[in-house]
Structure formats: structure tokens, C-alpha cells
Write an enzyme that holds these catalytic residues in place. Structure first.
Site, mmCIF file in Angstrom:
data_model
loop_
_atom_site.group_PDB
_atom_site.id
_atom_site.type_symbol
_atom_site.label_atom_id
_atom_site.label_comp_id
_atom_site.label_asym_id
_atom_site.label_seq_id
_atom_site.Cartn_x
_atom_site.Cartn_y
_atom_site.Cartn_z
ATOM 1 N N CYS A 1 26.096 -14.875 7.337
ATOM 2 C CA CYS A 1 24.933 -14.606 6.498
ATOM 3 C C CYS A 1 23.781 -14.112 7.387
ATOM 4 O O CYS A 1 23.562 -14.677 8.456
ATOM 5 C CB CYS A 1 24.542 -15.890 5.777
ATOM 6 S SG CYS A 1 23.222 -15.697 4.591
ATOM 7 N N PRO A 2 23.109 -13.072 7.006
ATOM 8 C CA PRO A 2 23.116 -12.346 5.735
ATOM 9 C C PRO A 2 23.937 -11.050 5.770
ATOM 10 O O PRO A 2 23.838 -10.235 4.860
ATOM 11 C CB PRO A 2 21.647 -12.018 5.525
ATOM 12 C CG PRO A 2 21.166 -11.709 6.926
ATOM 13 C CD PRO A 2 21.931 -12.692 7.817
#
Length: 76
Positions: free
Chosen positions: A13-14
Site C-alpha cells: 500500500c498504496p
């Protein structure tokens, strides 16, 4: 059968969400994108983004820590 495949496996993430956004921006409305990811946050982040966009989540699944999304590109 999706028009494009984005393999975001191994990305944290992200990055899976950002790569999904970039790929969708390069596509034409009506095309389908298949996204593969291993980051558990993707199961939350990608559908949440799609709910706020013109794109449509066609299917979502998870098998042994691998997440699969099929998305129809909307008007952008």
C-alpha cells in the site's frame, strides 16, 4: 475476458491502488482491467476508490492471500 492485466503482486500500500488508477486512466470506457494483488489493504482500498469514481467493480475475490479484481473502466 479482461482487456488488460495489472499484476501488482508483491507491492505494498498504496502502490496497488496507484497503479490501478494509472492503468484505468490509460484505458477507454467499457474496457475491463483485471488487477492481481497480495497486499491485504487492496481488498479495502480498491473497492473504496471505485465507489467514488465512474469505474465499476465487476468482481472481487480472494484466494490464499491473492486478491483479484475485475474492473470496467468508466468515463473519465
Amino acid at each position: 475476458m479482461p482487456d488488460k492485466l495489472l499484476d501488482a503482486s508483491g507491492l505494498q500500500c498504496p502502490m496497488p491502488l496507484l497503479k490501478t488508477k494509472l492503468e484505468l486512466n490509460a484505458m477507454v470506457a467499457g474496457q475491463q482491467l483485471e488487477v492481481l494483488a497480495t497486499d491485504p489493504g487492496s481488498a479495502r482500498d480498491i473497492p473504496a476508490y471505485l465507489a467514488m469514481s465512474d469505474h465499476r467493480l465487476i468482481s472481487q475475490s480472494e484466494t490464499e492471500g491473492r486478491y483479484r479484481f475485475v474492473i470496467e473502466c468508466g468515463q473519465s
